[in-house]
Design a protein around this motif. Structure first.
Motif, PDB file in Angstrom:
ATOM      1  N   CYS A   6       0.840  -1.198   0.000  1.00  0.00           N
ATOM      2  CA  CYS A   6       0.000   0.000   0.000  1.00  0.00           C
ATOM      3  C   CYS A   6       0.877   1.250   0.000  1.00  0.00           C
ATOM      4  O   CYS A   6       0.595   2.218  -0.686  1.00  0.00           O
ATOM      5  N   VAL A  10       1.106   4.463  -2.666  1.00  0.00           N
ATOM      6  CA  VAL A  10       0.834   5.825  -2.239  1.00  0.00           C
ATOM      7  C   VAL A  10       1.947   6.784  -2.622  1.00  0.00           C
ATOM      8  O   VAL A  10       1.712   7.944  -2.847  1.00  0.00           O
ATOM      9  N   THR A  15       1.370  14.821  -3.012  1.00  0.00           N
ATOM     10  CA  THR A  15       1.097  14.830  -1.581  1.00  0.00           C
ATOM     11  C   THR A  15      -0.335  15.279  -1.296  1.00  0.00           C
ATOM     12  O   THR A  15      -0.944  14.867  -0.340  1.00  0.00           O
ATOM     13  N   GLN A  16      -0.872  16.174  -2.089  1.00  0.00           N
ATOM     14  CA  GLN A  16      -2.263  16.581  -1.935  1.00  0.00           C
ATOM     15  C   GLN A  16      -3.002  16.159  -3.200  1.00  0.00           C
ATOM     16  O   GLN A  16      -2.409  16.014  -4.237  1.00  0.00           O
ATOM     17  N   LEU A  24      -6.578   2.253   1.139  1.00  0.00           N
ATOM     18  CA  LEU A  24      -7.012   3.473   1.821  1.00  0.00           C
ATOM     19  C   LEU A  24      -8.513   3.693   1.618  1.00  0.00           C
ATOM     20  O   LEU A  24      -9.235   4.093   2.536  1.00  0.00           O
ATOM     21  N   GLN A  27     -10.371   1.179   3.695  1.00  0.00           N
ATOM     22  CA  GLN A  27     -10.258   1.619   5.085  1.00  0.00           C
ATOM     23  C   GLN A  27     -11.215   2.775   5.363  1.00  0.00           C
ATOM     24  O   GLN A  27     -11.880   2.814   6.391  1.00  0.00           O
ATOM     25  N   TRP A 152      -7.255  -6.171  13.223  1.00  0.00           N
ATOM     26  CA  TRP A 152      -6.709  -5.958  11.876  1.00  0.00           C
ATOM     27  C   TRP A 152      -7.181  -7.057  10.950  1.00  0.00           C
ATOM     28  O   TRP A 152      -6.959  -8.240  11.210  1.00  0.00           O
ATOM     29  N   PRO A 281      -8.602  16.609   3.446  1.00  0.00           N
ATOM     30  CA  PRO A 281      -9.503  16.262   4.547  1.00  0.00           C
ATOM     31  C   PRO A 281     -10.223  17.464   5.153  1.00  0.00           C
ATOM     32  O   PRO A 281     -11.326  17.315   5.671  1.00  0.00           O
TER      33      PRO A 281
ATOM     34  N   ARG B 185      11.155  11.479   6.398  1.00  0.00           N
ATOM     35  CA  ARG B 185       9.776  11.764   5.973  1.00  0.00           C
ATOM     36  C   ARG B 185       8.957  12.341   7.128  1.00  0.00           C
ATOM     37  O   ARG B 185       8.652  11.648   8.092  1.00  0.00           O
ATOM     38  N   ILE B 216       8.985  17.368   4.042  1.00  0.00           N
ATOM     39  CA  ILE B 216       7.571  17.294   4.434  1.00  0.00           C
ATOM     40  C   ILE B 216       6.879  16.548   3.298  1.00  0.00           C
ATOM     41  O   ILE B 216       6.666  17.110   2.215  1.00  0.00           O
ATOM     42  N   VAL B 217       6.561  15.264   3.508  1.00  0.00           N
ATOM     43  CA  VAL B 217       6.086  14.449   2.387  1.00  0.00           C
ATOM     44  C   VAL B 217       4.576  14.507   2.218  1.00  0.00           C
ATOM     45  O   VAL B 217       4.034  14.151   1.171  1.00  0.00           O
ATOM     46  N   GLU B 218       3.862  14.924   3.245  1.00  0.00           N
ATOM     47  CA  GLU B 218       2.398  14.964   3.138  1.00  0.00           C
ATOM     48  C   GLU B 218       1.891  16.016   4.117  1.00  0.00           C
ATOM     49  O   GLU B 218       2.441  16.167   5.215  1.00  0.00           O
ATOM     50  N   VAL B 219       0.871  16.761   3.684  1.00  0.00           N
ATOM     51  CA  VAL B 219       0.255  17.753   4.566  1.00  0.00           C
ATOM     52  C   VAL B 219      -1.224  17.418   4.667  1.00  0.00           C
ATOM     53  O   VAL B 219      -1.919  17.336   3.655  1.00  0.00           O
ATOM     54  N   ILE B 220      -1.693  17.169   5.871  1.00  0.00           N
ATOM     55  CA  ILE B 220      -3.087  16.762   6.053  1.00  0.00           C
ATOM     56  C   ILE B 220      -3.742  17.731   7.033  1.00  0.00           C
ATOM     57  O   ILE B 220      -3.263  17.912   8.151  1.00  0.00           O
ATOM     58  N   GLU B 232      -7.921  10.574   8.208  1.00  0.00           N
ATOM     59  CA  GLU B 232      -6.741  11.436   8.150  1.00  0.00           C
ATOM     60  C   GLU B 232      -5.507  10.657   8.619  1.00  0.00           C
ATOM     61  O   GLU B 232      -4.432  10.756   8.020  1.00  0.00           O
ATOM     62  N   SER B 234      -5.186   7.378   8.620  1.00  0.00           N
ATOM     63  CA  SER B 234      -4.880   6.345   7.616  1.00  0.00           C
ATOM     64  C   SER B 234      -4.031   6.941   6.499  1.00  0.00           C
ATOM     65  O   SER B 234      -3.098   6.316   5.993  1.00  0.00           O
ATOM     66  N   ARG B 235      -4.380   8.169   6.100  1.00  0.00           N
ATOM     67  CA  ARG B 235      -3.608   8.837   5.046  1.00  0.00           C
ATOM     68  C   ARG B 235      -2.191   9.116   5.502  1.00  0.00           C
ATOM     69  O   ARG B 235      -1.232   8.925   4.747  1.00  0.00           O
ATOM     70  N   LYS B 237      -0.537   7.476   7.719  1.00  0.00           N
ATOM     71  CA  LYS B 237       0.170   6.202   7.827  1.00  0.00           C
ATOM     72  C   LYS B 237       0.645   5.735   6.451  1.00  0.00           C
ATOM     73  O   LYS B 237       1.768   5.241   6.295  1.00  0.00           O
ATOM     74  N   ALA B 238      -0.229   5.921   5.462  1.00  0.00           N
ATOM     75  CA  ALA B 238       0.111   5.499   4.103  1.00  0.00           C
ATOM     76  C   ALA B 238       1.328   6.247   3.570  1.00  0.00           C
ATOM     77  O   ALA B 238       2.007   5.782   2.663  1.00  0.00           O
ATOM     78  N   LYS B 240       4.004   6.662   5.109  1.00  0.00           N
ATOM     79  CA  LYS B 240       5.203   6.077   5.756  1.00  0.00           C
ATOM     80  C   LYS B 240       6.021   7.122   6.504  1.00  0.00           C
ATOM     81  O   LYS B 240       7.189   7.389   6.167  1.00  0.00           O
ATOM     82  N   ARG B 264      -1.518   2.091  14.781  1.00  0.00           N
ATOM     83  CA  ARG B 264      -0.111   1.648  14.839  1.00  0.00           C
ATOM     84  C   ARG B 264       0.762   2.398  13.832  1.00  0.00           C
ATOM     85  O   ARG B 264       1.424   1.771  12.993  1.00  0.00           O
TER      86      ARG B 264
END
Lengths: 309, 416
Positions: A6, A10, A15-16, A24, A27, A152, A281, B185, B216-220, B232, B234-235, B237-238, B240, B264
């Motif tokens: 996964c 991704v 990133t956006q 995902l 989930q 899980w 989000p 990351r 900064i690999v992702e901004v949520i 959010e 889950s995103r 986590k994806a 990494k 986790r």
């Protein structure tokens, strides 16, 4: 291994913006569906009160916040798990609902809508500020072993607390449906909802039935509040947000329809959850309110509504 | 209304409104409006601000008041924004009408921004004790520079969002280096209100400028207060992450941290660029172990200063068990800065006060800083600085920079 896979998928997209990772998305649907149970529970009490009395309960969210605090008190002071204590919260809110209906709402049932709105907003303000005085301003959240747990299924995780809430929501909706369609009191409520004057003519004690309906609605709010107290952080002003979300769900599902409130809750929650995956989000609420606008345009009475309002 | 009555009322009204100004010149008490988020979503920090301001006023009055003005006492007028910008504006108007000579507040950037035009229009000096969003002072400074307004009445003794960002990037990099690890990351997660967005922008801009060896690999972002953050997370986590960098509010922190644990999310650590929700007593009670080892870059009292320790004890006693932190600390300093300004201004005339504010160099502040309280051309205090704190054994402790650290940081966090 599945998680590694996964992550590989991704890394490709930006990133956006649009992310098309099947794990995902699955989930998001699972989380959304389970959280929908919370939304459904919230909306059922509101729709019942509106269905029978045509009174829009603006104090809905604040009653729910009080139920959350009851669950919190039960858990922190007496060690009662909210997943058991919700019965107590429902019972207390049942009595509170009965009293509020008899002492306040009963006086304005036939008054113009703006009078009803003012009264219920007043009740909401009193509830919010007494909660602030009684419990303080800090956001709270009830901790229970159930909400600490997760199962899980491969890469997809299932929150046990939400799963239980979801199952209880189904059970309560079924119980309420049976009560409305299989018991005498339930039939009387539906009669009052259909035609109050007609129900009165055939000998129904409309005042009593209305008070019980409000009390049952409040009890649903009580159960909902106690059950979501471990899932949602709450503080005295949370009530408004809960009311708005509940209104949205009830309008989408159909005002006055219990099944509508249940299905509406699931739809709104899954829509928000998917919105958080496919859009930024912070725009997820846009999805649920856009859904509201579409429903109002296409089917103004809501998905399960029978009459236009 | 009769025409003559109308005329009479208007004249009398104008007379009443006009009179207080000359009367303000020689007051026995000086009225300071402390407008904070005492109810609403940010009530907890707002109440901390109010409590600290009250303690500070007691201290100033207890040590003889404003000596250059014949020992004039400070009188605190209390305002509540309800965490709503429209109410903030009305409260400022109300308190100015009731005689407030200096404003202080509000904790919430949105509310503070709503008071700024009132302070400018009514010519009442406004010391922002807490609020990080850059535009609060920057917009006024620009208007004054461009000649649209004559005088700047709004000043801030708190780090700005961009300063937060610069320090956070600096501390992140220094701590990673000191720990001998090289996380790559970073996932930035933030609330999307004025504060959260500004804070995130400041962090990203500082990252771009400093170009450190991590990305900064992702901004949520999420709407505040959120009802659910599972997707959010889950995103996140994806993506990494090696580091989760949260900018929270108290309510969202209660959702975010348990969710990170449940899903986790394996990261070297949770290190925030600076926000509430990650260190307050109430949050520690509810979140317990979920906050352990969490670091965040926030303004913090300098507990190496004996006076800060004494204040912390008094604050604990008077607040019923709460600790002196970012919010209470800066509101306490705020009142002392105002007292220092009045001492030098020798008057409550708005322009005299502004003149004194601009010449401030106040060394007795209790918050960690890189120098005395001074105000630059934008009206901000460039010496206001955050410090990296970490929750260790359920208590927030300053861990970086080394000069102020009371304990060594634990990073990467131990695996559960």
């Amino acid at each position: 291994m599945a998680e590694g896979l996964c992550a590989e998928q991704v890394r490709l997209p930006a990133t956006q913006g649009l992310i098309l990772d099947p794990v995902l998305v699955v989930q998001a649907v699972v989380s959304g569906l389970l959280f929908g149970g919370v939304y459904s529970l919230m909306a059922i009490g509101l729709t019942l009160i509106f269905g029978v009395m045509r009174v829009v309960n603006f104090a809905h969210g604040d009653l729910m916040v009080w139920a959350m605090y009851l669950a919190w008190l039960g858990a922190t002071r007496f060690g009662v798990d909210p997943y058991v204590g919700f019965v107590g919260a429902a019972a207390i809110l049942f009595v509170a609902g009965f009293v509020i209906q008899r002492q306040l709402v009963d006086r304005i049932v036939d008054a113009p809508h703006e009078m009803q709105i003012l009264l219920m907003l007043g009740v909401a303000l009193v509830l919010e500020n007494t909660a602030l005085v009684a419990f303080g301003p800090e956001p709270q959240r009830v901790r229970t072993p159930l909400t600490q747990a997760a199962v899980w299924l491969g890469p997809v995780f299932v929150d046990v607390g939400r799963l239980v809430t979801f199952l209880v929501a189904i059970a309560l909706t079924a119980a309420l449906w049976l009560f409305l369609y299989r018991s005498d009191l339930g039939r009387q409520m539906r009669a009052v909802a259909d035609n109050g004057y007609g129900a009165h003519v055939i000998g129904t004690d409309v005042r009593h039935v209305s008070a019980v309906a409000f009390a049952v609605g409040a009890a649903c709010v009580g159960a909902a509040g106690a059950l979501v107290a471990p899932l949602l952080p709450f503080q005295p002003p949370t009530g408004l947000q809960l009311s708005v979300t509940s209104f949205n769900i009830v309008i989408i599902g159909g005002m006055g329809s219990v099944l509508g409130a249940f299905v509406g809750g699931l739809i709104v929650s899954v829509a928000e959850s998917l919105g958080a995956v496919f859009l930024n989000p912070s725009m997820k609420e846009l999805v649920s309110f856009a859904l509201l606008v579409v429903i109002l345009l296409v089917r103004p009475a809501g998905i399960f509504g029978r009459r236009a309002i | 209304m009769h025409r003559r009555t109308l005329l009479k009322t208007t004249v009398m009204g104008a007379a009443v409104a006009g009179f207080p100004l000359p009367l303000r010149a020689q007051p026995k008490t000086i009225k300071i409006a402390a407008i904070h988020t005492v109810t609403g979503a940010l009530a907890e920090p707002g109440q901390a601000c109010r409590m600290a301001a009250q303690i500070a006023v007691d201290h100033v009055n207890g040590s003889g008041g404003i000596k250059s003005m014949g020992g004039a006492k400070l009188e605190l007028m209390l305002g509540d924004t309800q965490t709503k910008p429209d109410v903030a504006r009305t409260e400022a108007e109300r308190l100015i009408n009731a005689g407030a000579q200096i404003l202080m507040g509000t904790f919430n950037s949105g509310d503070t921004a709503a008071i700024v035009p009132v302070a400018q229009q009514r010519r009442v000096p406004f010391l922002v004790d807490i609020s990080a969003a850059d535009p609060i002072t920057a917009n006024v400074a620009r208007a004054v520079k461009e000649g649209q307004q004559k005088v700047q009445y709004v000043y801030r003794n708190f780090p700005t969002g961009s300063l937060f960002g610069q320090r956070a990037v600096q501390y992140f990099t220094e701590i990673f280096k000191e720990a001998g690890v090289s996380p790559r990351r970073v996932v930035l997660m933030h609330c999307n209100d004025l504060f959260g967005t500004n804070q995130a922008k400041g962090f990203q801009a500082a990252h771009k400028a400093a170009n450190p060896p991590w990305d900064i690999v992702e901004v949520i972002s999420w709407p505040e207060p959120p009802s659910d953050l599972s997707t959010e997370v889950s995103r996140a986590k994806a993506a990494k992450p090696d580091i989760i960098a949260p900018i929270t509010r108290p309510a969202s922190a209660l959702l975010l941290l348990p969710e990170l644990r449940k899903q986790r999310v394996e990261a070297m650590g949770i290190v925030g660029p600076g926000s509430p929700g990650l260190y307050e007593a109430g949050q520690l009670t509810v979140l317990k172990d979920d906050l352990e080892y969490v670091m965040t870059s926030v303004p913090w009292p300098n507990f190496k200063h004996p006076q800060a320790q004494r204040l912390a004890e008094e604050y604990l006693r008077r607040s019923g068990g709460k600790m002196l932190d970012t919010n209470s600390g800066y509101s306490y300093d705020g009142i002392h800065v105002i007292a220092d300004v009045l001492e030098r201004a020798k008057s409550t005339d708005p322009d005299a006060v502004v003149d004194a504010i601009q010449k401030t160099s106040f060394k007795d502040n209790l918050m960690i800083s890189t120098g005395p309280v001074v105000f630059n051309e934008i009206g901000d205090n460039p010496n206001a600085a955050p410090a990296m704190i970490q929750i260790l054994k359920h208590k927030p402790v300053a861990v970086w920079p080394k000069d102020y650290a009371l304990s060594k940081f634990v990073f990467p966090r131990p695996k559960a």
